[in-house]
Structure formats: C-alpha cells, structure tokens
Design a protein around this motif. Structure first.
Motif, PDB file in Angstrom:
ATOM      1  N   UNK A  11     -10.534   9.527  -1.890  1.00  0.00           N
ATOM      2  CA  UNK A  11     -11.773   9.282  -2.627  1.00  0.00           C
ATOM      3  C   UNK A  11     -11.919   7.874  -3.169  1.00  0.00           C
ATOM      4  N   UNK A  12     -11.053   6.936  -2.803  1.00  0.00           N
ATOM      5  CA  UNK A  12     -11.160   5.588  -3.366  1.00  0.00           C
ATOM      6  C   UNK A  12     -10.631   4.560  -2.383  1.00  0.00           C
ATOM      7  N   UNK A  13     -11.017   3.312  -2.596  1.00  0.00           N
ATOM      8  CA  UNK A  13     -10.565   2.203  -1.766  1.00  0.00           C
ATOM      9  C   UNK A  13      -9.463   1.462  -2.497  1.00  0.00           C
ATOM     10  N   UNK A  14      -8.424   1.054  -1.762  1.00  0.00           N
ATOM     11  CA  UNK A  14      -7.337   0.312  -2.374  1.00  0.00           C
ATOM     12  C   UNK A  14      -6.545  -0.420  -1.304  1.00  0.00           C
ATOM     13  N   UNK A  15      -5.730  -1.327  -1.750  1.00  0.00           N
ATOM     14  CA  UNK A  15      -4.694  -1.907  -0.916  1.00  0.00           C
ATOM     15  C   UNK A  15      -3.433  -1.877  -1.754  1.00  0.00           C
ATOM     16  N   UNK A  16      -2.364  -1.349  -1.230  1.00  0.00           N
ATOM     17  CA  UNK A  16      -1.109  -1.347  -1.976  1.00  0.00           C
ATOM     18  C   UNK A  16       0.007  -0.789  -1.122  1.00  0.00           C
ATOM     19  N   UNK A  17       1.197  -0.880  -1.638  1.00  0.00           N
ATOM     20  CA  UNK A  17       2.373  -0.345  -0.974  1.00  0.00           C
ATOM     21  C   UNK A  17       3.519  -0.323  -1.958  1.00  0.00           C
ATOM     22  N   UNK A  18       4.662   0.119  -1.482  1.00  0.00           N
ATOM     23  CA  UNK A  18       5.841   0.238  -2.332  1.00  0.00           C
ATOM     24  C   UNK A  18       7.036  -0.438  -1.685  1.00  0.00           C
ATOM     25  N   UNK A  19       7.934  -0.902  -2.527  1.00  0.00           N
ATOM     26  CA  UNK A  19       9.190  -1.483  -2.069  1.00  0.00           C
ATOM     27  C   UNK A  19      10.114  -0.337  -1.683  1.00  0.00           C
ATOM     28  N   UNK A  20      10.744  -0.446  -0.516  1.00  0.00           N
ATOM     29  CA  UNK A  20      11.680   0.572  -0.050  1.00  0.00           C
ATOM     30  C   UNK A  20      13.099   0.212  -0.470  1.00  0.00           C
ATOM     31  N   UNK A  21      13.618   0.941  -1.420  1.00  0.00           N
ATOM     32  CA  UNK A  21      15.016   0.798  -1.800  1.00  0.00           C
ATOM     33  C   UNK A  21      15.343  -0.489  -2.532  1.00  0.00           C
ATOM     34  N   UNK A  22      16.606  -0.606  -2.936  1.00  0.00           N
ATOM     35  CA  UNK A  22      17.027  -1.733  -3.769  1.00  0.00           C
ATOM     36  C   UNK A  22      17.207  -3.051  -3.022  1.00  0.00           C
ATOM     37  N   UNK A  23      17.127  -3.050  -1.696  1.00  0.00           N
ATOM     38  CA  UNK A  23      17.409  -4.275  -0.948  1.00  0.00           C
ATOM     39  C   UNK A  23      16.172  -4.921  -0.336  1.00  0.00           C
ATOM     40  N   UNK A  24      15.006  -4.304  -0.506  1.00  0.00           N
ATOM     41  CA  UNK A  24      13.777  -4.882   0.032  1.00  0.00           C
ATOM     42  C   UNK A  24      13.046  -5.633  -1.072  1.00  0.00           C
ATOM     43  N   UNK A  25      12.690  -6.894  -0.824  1.00  0.00           N
ATOM     44  CA  UNK A  25      11.933  -7.667  -1.805  1.00  0.00           C
ATOM     45  C   UNK A  25      10.434  -7.427  -1.608  1.00  0.00           C
ATOM     46  N   UNK A  26       9.618  -7.901  -2.554  1.00  0.00           N
ATOM     47  CA  UNK A  26       8.180  -7.614  -2.520  1.00  0.00           C
ATOM     48  C   UNK A  26       7.465  -8.266  -1.338  1.00  0.00           C
ATOM     49  N   UNK A  27       7.910  -9.421  -0.893  1.00  0.00           N
ATOM     50  CA  UNK A  27       7.265 -10.071   0.260  1.00  0.00           C
ATOM     51  C   UNK A  27       7.593  -9.298   1.536  1.00  0.00           C
TER      52      UNK A  27
END
Length: 153
Positions: A11-27
């Motif tokens: 029901x809404x528009x967005x852009x986002x995601x999540x970091x996978x685990x402790x070894x993945x950085x945000x980029x």
C-alpha cells in the motif's frame, strides 16, 4: 531533472533494504539490494552519502537509516521480487508518489533540504504513510549547510 526510483510495496511506495549480517557494510548492502530488487547494477564507487535519518516508528521501535545518491548505474529497472513488490517507477521530487512511507519521505525531504542528518520521531497513533498534518521531520544542518538541492519547494 532529478528523479527518484521507487518500488511499490503493497500500500505504499518506498526504497530501502537491510544489511545482511555483521560483515556487510551499508554500501555493499545498497549495491546488493538494488540488484536484488530492481536488477540495476551499481558500482560501489558511484555511491554518494546523502543523509542519515534517526527514525522512531509509531509503535516505538527505532532505527538509523542511510540514504544515498546514485547518478550512474547500468540496466533497466524491473520488479524482481513480485511477492513483495507491485511496481517500480520514476518520479520527480515535485511529484512524489502517494501514499509514501513517512520515514522514506522524511529522508527525501532532508536530502532536498541539503542537511546531513534528520530526526523523524513518530508518535503512537501516527500513520505509517506520510501525512503532512503529522509531519515530524526535524532537520539537523551542518555548519555552513544552507544550500538546497534542485526541485525544492
């Protein structure tokens, strides 16, 4: 003209995601999530920091979100996760889609204002979707930070 790519989730528009685990950085997460959700390939060297938003949801959970600017990529965007995404489209900043998740709208407004940090603390009972009547965005400018980006109100 600046445009933002949005994914329509239920029901809404967005852009986002999540970091996978402790070894993945945000980029790395941004590059991975962009490809997984849209098929677009982004070079990590083309990623630019835009704004950081400290957000509290109406239910009380809090998070820090990183918003990035990307001006180069390869591929054509498509829905790659149809179980969770209904559509993908481009919008100008002056014609953002509705309804939009309030947290995502806060990040875009902070970016458009040219500030590096924003606070978006919703209260119990506030809607998840953006509602200008309960806009709780607080901009946190940096020293000398007065330049607004194109397409602003």
């Amino acid at each position: 003209m600046l445009r933002e790519l949005f994914l329509q989730h239920a029901d809404a528009w967005r852009t986002s995601g999540h970091v996978d685990g402790p070894y993945e950085d945000v980029v790395t997460a941004l590059v991975r999530e962009t490809y997984e959700e849209t098929g677009l390939v982004v070079d990590p060297d083309d990623v630019r920091a835009a704004v950081t938003v400290h957000h509290r949801a109406p239910a009380g959970s809090a998070r820090v979100g990183f918003f990035f600017e990307i001006r180069r990529w390869s591929g054509t965007p498509e829905v790659r996760e149809p179980a969770v995404c209904d559509a993908v489209d481009w919008f100008t900043f002056d014609a953002l889609p509705e309804p939009m998740v309030a947290y995502c709208r806060a990040g875009l407004e902070a970016y458009r204002a040219g500030v590096p940090v924003a606070l978006h603390f919703q209260e119990p009972g506030d809607p998840i979707g953006y509602d200008p009547a309960v806009d709780r965005l607080r901009l946190v400018p940096a020293p000398g930070c007065r330049e607004r980006r194109p397409g602003l109100r």
